[in-house]
Design a protein around this motif. Structure first.
Motif, PDB file in Angstrom:
ATOM      1  N   ALA A  66      14.959  54.154  -3.698  1.00 30.42           N
ATOM      2  CA  ALA A  66      16.022  53.069  -3.487  1.00 30.42           C
ATOM      3  C   ALA A  66      15.193  51.730  -3.043  1.00 30.42           C
ATOM      4  N   VAL A  67      14.230  51.796  -2.322  1.00 31.63           N
ATOM      5  CA  VAL A  67      13.475  50.480  -1.956  1.00 31.63           C
ATOM      6  C   VAL A  67      12.797  50.088  -3.252  1.00 31.63           C
ATOM      7  N   TRP A  68      12.232  50.952  -3.948  1.00 28.07           N
ATOM      8  CA  TRP A  68      11.418  50.411  -4.926  1.00 28.07           C
ATOM      9  C   TRP A  68      12.336  49.868  -6.074  1.00 28.07           C
ATOM     10  N   HIS A  69      13.501  50.203  -6.413  1.00 29.90           N
ATOM     11  CA  HIS A  69      14.339  49.733  -7.200  1.00 29.90           C
ATOM     12  C   HIS A  69      14.768  48.340  -6.614  1.00 29.90           C
ATOM     13  N   GLU A  70      14.837  48.052  -5.481  1.00 29.60           N
ATOM     14  CA  GLU A  70      15.317  46.532  -4.907  1.00 29.60           C
ATOM     15  C   GLU A  70      14.074  45.750  -4.691  1.00 29.60           C
ATOM     16  N   THR A  71      12.898  46.391  -5.013  1.00 34.33           N
ATOM     17  CA  THR A  71      11.948  45.444  -4.931  1.00 34.33           C
ATOM     18  C   THR A  71      10.967  45.276  -6.310  1.00 34.33           C
ATOM     19  N   ILE A  72      10.642  46.452  -6.681  1.00 32.80           N
ATOM     20  CA  ILE A  72       9.846  46.334  -8.035  1.00 32.80           C
ATOM     21  C   ILE A  72      11.028  46.224  -9.213  1.00 32.80           C
ATOM     22  N   GLY A  73      11.791  47.028  -8.843  1.00 29.62           N
ATOM     23  CA  GLY A  73      12.902  47.302  -9.909  1.00 29.62           C
ATOM     24  C   GLY A  73      13.985  45.878 -10.350  1.00 29.62           C
ATOM     25  N   PRO A  74      15.198  46.113 -10.639  1.00 29.54           N
ATOM     26  CA  PRO A  74      15.895  45.036 -10.793  1.00 29.54           C
ATOM     27  C   PRO A  74      16.094  44.091  -9.580  1.00 29.54           C
ATOM     28  N   GLY A  75      15.835  44.637  -8.296  1.00 27.76           N
ATOM     29  CA  GLY A  75      16.006  43.843  -7.145  1.00 27.76           C
ATOM     30  C   GLY A  75      15.006  42.618  -7.003  1.00 27.76           C
ATOM     31  N   SER A  76      13.694  43.084  -7.513  1.00 29.72           N
ATOM     32  CA  SER A  76      12.587  42.200  -7.538  1.00 29.72           C
ATOM     33  C   SER A  76      12.480  41.091  -6.302  1.00 29.72           C
ATOM     34  N   PHE A  77      12.591  41.869  -5.136  1.00 29.61           N
ATOM     35  CA  PHE A  77      12.525  40.994  -3.848  1.00 29.61           C
ATOM     36  C   PHE A  77      13.407  39.751  -3.741  1.00 29.61           C
ATOM     37  N   ASP A  78      14.475  39.818  -4.527  1.00 26.92           N
ATOM     38  CA  ASP A  78      15.200  38.714  -4.560  1.00 26.92           C
ATOM     39  C   ASP A  78      15.932  38.579  -3.169  1.00 26.92           C
ATOM     40  N   ARG A  79      16.151  39.515  -2.122  1.00 28.25           N
ATOM     41  CA  ARG A  79      16.933  39.541  -0.811  1.00 28.25           C
ATOM     42  C   ARG A  79      15.817  40.211   0.116  1.00 28.25           C
ATOM     43  N   ASP A  80      15.973  39.753   1.404  1.00 27.63           N
ATOM     44  CA  ASP A  80      15.296  40.362   2.476  1.00 27.63           C
ATOM     45  C   ASP A  80      15.990  41.845   2.486  1.00 27.63           C
ATOM     46  N   LEU A  81      15.344  42.979   2.937  1.00 26.45           N
ATOM     47  CA  LEU A  81      15.917  44.297   3.267  1.00 26.45           C
ATOM     48  C   LEU A  81      15.756  44.960   4.521  1.00 26.45           C
ATOM     49  N   CYS A  82      17.163  45.400   4.762  1.00 25.42           N
ATOM     50  CA  CYS A  82      17.046  46.120   5.936  1.00 25.42           C
ATOM     51  C   CYS A  82      17.103  47.409   5.874  1.00 25.42           C
ATOM     52  N   ILE A  83      16.324  48.447   6.093  1.00 23.49           N
ATOM     53  CA  ILE A  83      16.279  49.796   5.900  1.00 23.49           C
ATOM     54  C   ILE A  83      16.571  50.883   7.113  1.00 23.49           C
TER      55      ILE A  83
END
Length: 524
Positions: A66-83
């Motif tokens: 899930a984190v990979w998709h929000e960072t390297i994938g479509p998410g591309s680090f657009d937003r800060d993440l709370c996990i």
């Protein structure tokens, strides 16, 4: 009657922070084989496959995917993440992998990623994860936790410039400044502040990633106001040069992306580098707006285990494969019940939690005074030097120590492979504490059990504590009374030896104090 906002919030169990009301469900991400992970650098794939822990599990866990998709994938680090995911779900690798991949294309060496953790032990463990990935792509990792001298830290973190021989003859020669010797730094707040305040050449002006692991604890304890200091160090460097930084548009991976500039990268001749990306993680992530606000998050995104509609509201999540038991016993005989419990569990490798450093030392000393036990007990607490704790942990992982008695120092984030049993010798005061203690077992989808020793007057309180964690099932575990009685004969002897040990320690401390006082008087 019109319901108030507070009543509606209580009924629906919605967080006060709007963006927390619409999280991404981690469980929707299936475990993913490394061969199928999109955009993964082949060098990192090889490093993962050569690591025994990753090789054994053969694929990444849902939180990591899930984190990979929000960072390297479509998410591309657009937003800060709370996990916010349960203990043992793989949160550490979830941020290590994308950060290392993003920094693998860096041209100049600067401090670009900072990971802050509350304890030395946890920081050392996280560095080990970075160490088997970062070198594969040419990145260097540093550790600043206070276990070594500042001079040793500086020699590891800072690269001093080589001075040219013409320095004494060329009036126009400009002495080069010290530079960072690491790309990634894992630090505890106290030692981080020491370097920010005192180390020449230590700068956060190029920082691209800030990870706050065990966020709730780091926000609860100020640690010399480390967070405001870090954010100010990053944000203030370029405020005057780029007053309209929010409108800067830079190309990234062939597309336009709006970013915020927080500094000028010397290695790129004045070009603004991407905004500071923050990743905050915890198994018990706070939902307090005032605490979350301290992080100054950029369009934050919450990844968590989404609660099902037919489930009762709950704030904490325990590992799915965890089984909880309670052992009701008499307070004066607790050590005997503990031994009887360990015997019924075939002396299997386990961690025993106590309420304090003093209780840890006393219980461990007492148990080692029992004659005839073919088992080794060792303690693990803040009272010990870091080198001793590290040595003890290695021995425990290797199986040379069967029972580790410890304070809550080891309860957060520490991964000790092969632990199937956790015992609460002292009942935890808070649900959050129980969640973290129990999380030392049943990790990575494995089966584990947590036993809690209770007095009669603690049973109701413990039941309420578990209900807050969504655990309605905690059956009694019956310890055979004959097993308890079998240890009673040696118990009195062990208690006498413990008293002698305590008295001897007091005498030694008094003598040491007198010697110190005498030495000071002679010096004066």
């Amino acid at each position: 009657m019109v319901e108030s906002a507070t009543e509606i919030k209580k009924k629906t169990n919605l967080p006060a922070i709007p963006w927390m009301r619409d999280p991404v469900d981690i469980n929707l991400s299936e475990p993913c084989p490394l061969d199928s992970l999109p955009f993964l650098d082949p060098r990192l794939k090889m490093a993962l496959l050569h690591n025994s822990d990753i090789k054994d599990m053969a694929s990444l866990f849902p939180v990591q995917v899930a984190v990979w998709h929000e960072t390297i994938g479509p998410g591309s680090f657009d937003r800060d993440l709370c996990i916010n995911s349960p203990t043992g779900s793989g949160k550490t690798l979830s941020y290590v992998l994308p950060i290392v991949q993003m920094l693998s294309t860096r041209v100049t060496k600067c401090l670009r990623a900072l990971v802050v953790l509350p304890t030395r032990d946890l920081a050392v463990q996280v560095k080990e994860v970075f160490d088997y990935l970062a070198p594969a792509v040419g990145l260097s990792v540093g550790l600043a936790v206070g276990q070594s001298s500042m001079a040793d830290d500086i020699s590891m973190l800072i690269k001093k410039p080589e001075l040219k021989s013409s320095i004494f003859y060329d009036p126009e020669y400009v002495r080069p400044e010290p530079t960072s010797a690491v790309d990634i730094l894992i630090a505890t707040p106290g030692r981080l502040m020491d370097h920010i305040d005192n180390t020449d050449g230590f700068t956060l002006e190029h920082l691209q990633f800030l990870v706050v692991d065990e966020t709730d604890r780091l926000l609860r304890e100020s640690y010399q106001s480390w967070l405001p200091t870090v954010l100010q160090s990053v944000y203030s460097n370029n405020r005057n040069q780029f007053p309209f930084a929010d409108n800067i548009i830079l190309p990234k991976f062939g597309s336009l992306k709006t970013i915020r500039s927080f500094g000028v990268d010397r290695g790129f001749k004045g070009k603004p580098h991407p905004r500071l990306v923050k990743m905050v993680l915890s198994a018990t992530l706070t939902k307090d707006p005032s605490k979350i606000a301290q992080l100054n998050l950029h369009h934050p995104f919450l990844l968590t285990t989404v609660q099902k509609r037919d489930e009762p509201p709950k704030r904490y999540y325990l590992p799915e494969q965890l089984k909880s038991f309670k052992v009701v016993c008499k307070s004066k005989l607790k050590p005997l019940y503990l031994l009887a419990l360990l015997e019924s569990l075939k002396w299997e490798k386990c961690i025993v939690f106590t309420s304090s450093v003093e209780s840890t030392h006393r219980l461990c000393t007492l148990l080692n005074f029992f004659d005839g036990l073919q088992i080794k007990f060792e303690q693990y607490s803040r009272s010990q030097p870091q080198a001793i704790r590290s040595k003890t942990l290695r021995a425990f992982r290797a199986g040379r120590i069967q029972v580790l008695i410890c304070s809550d120092l080891i309860s957060r984030g520490m991964d000790v492979k092969g632990v199937k049993i956790v015992i609460n010798y002292d009942m935890p005061a808070f649900t959050k504490t129980y969640v973290h203690r129990a999380g030392r077992t049943a990790r990575a989808g494995q089966v584990g059990s947590c036993f809690t020793l209770l007095r009669n007057d603690e049973v109701k309180k413990f039941k309420k504590l578990l209900q807050k964690a969504g655990n309605e099932s905690c059956p009694d575990y019956c310890v055979p009374s004959e097993s308890v009685e079998s240890f009673r004969l040696t118990y009195n002897t062990a208690l006498e030896r413990l008293k002698e040990s305590i008295e001897s320690g007091k005498i030694q401390r008094r003598q040491g104090g007198k010697k110190e006082k005498k030495a000071l008087e002679e010096t004066a």
